[in-house]
Design an enzyme around this catalytic site. Sequence first.
Site: not given
Ligand code: UT7
Length: 331
Positions: A113, A288, A258
């Site tokens: 990125c 992204n 980004h």
């Molecule tokens: O481009 C360069 C770098 N990339 C980034 O900077 C991305 C950085 N990270 C993020 O943007 C976020 O961490 C995400 C968008 C990827 C995830 O969001 P989050 O608020 O951190 O969610 P999480 O990973 O803590 O997951 C929360 C819940 C989990 O379920 P449980 O364990 O609470 O039951 C995940 O399994 O959300 C679930 N989950 C989803 N649910 C529905 C993860 N992806 C999805 C999805 N749809 N697509």
Amino acid sequence: MPRTEFISTGFYVPDRVVRNEEFTQWMDTSDEWIRTRTGIRERHWAADDQATSDLALEATKVALERAGMKASDLDCIVFATVSPDYMFPGSGVYLQRKLGIANIPCLDVRDQCTGFLYGLSVADAWIRTGQYKRVLLVGAELQSVGLDLTTRGRDLAVLFGDGAGAAILGPTDDPGRGVLSTHLYSDGAYAELLWCNLGGTANRPRLSAEQIEQGLHWPKMVGREVFKHASTRMPASVHEALKVNGLTKDQITVLIAHQANQRISEMVQKQLELRDDQVYNNIERYGNTTAASIPIALDEYVQSGRLKRGDLLVLTAFGSGFTWGSAAIRW
Ligand code: UT7
């Protein structure tokens, strides 16, 4: 020594628009989850007959036309991507071939990125020392064919989009304008927090049906950790860019970060205490697009007519590696 100016910019996204709702046919997710956690509503996906260099070609054609230049006027191509056409050679030579030119150098940058900023830093050094005068800098990504479209891969699959952004860079004798400074960082201690395990030389065998069965060829991310680092390291690198140039946050005309997650962009804005009119975000429409996200957003902003000569543009990025950085540009 001359400074580096942006002669022109251009961008291209493929025609196919994939709205959040479409993902519900492949995995357990919802438009609501994607919108509230990431800010994304839709992204563009390439057609089956397009490769990354095809997207770059379209963005380049726009930038060349706006510069009033032909491809043969270019001295050098710098191509940033994490999703190249092939394992090797890099996508730069494919873009060169599609542009119908030869015998100029093509440098492929793979800093994920942050690739556009790494490419900008190299191009800027070449231009300032007079080695090249017309550098095409492209960030292009075709992520859609590399996503695990099952519930297992849902955290990453919903984030990424395809697209390309291009900039033509050259020297300016105006001492008040151009790239003021670039600031690049990386820390390999975090490499496996956002990576793709398979396809390189660390595995034996390098590629097997069993590894593919295990899903090792899909990108993986520890989202929360990446989120934490992204939302602190980008503002820190912007502070550095301001400090080095004796500038303050109030002097920033626009910050283009980004586009990884709308919530990250909002945290960056908050930490830098910037007003809404000092930031530009478009993740809602493109997702992204990795190395392409900054040049796509930049071109949109430039075309909106809001960036005037002499304005202060600040760019910042964070991504896999980890790599991150910033650039300060007097437009
Ligand atoms: O481009 C360069 C770098 N990339 C980034 O900077 C991305 C950085 N990270 C993020 O943007 C976020 O961490 C995400 C968008 C990827 C995830 O969001 P989050 O608020 O951190 O969610 P999480 O990973 O803590 O997951 C929360 C819940 C989990 O379920 P449980 O364990 O609470 O039951 C995940 O399994 O959300 C679930 N989950 C989803 N649910 C529905 C993860 N992806 C999805 C999805 N749809 N697509």
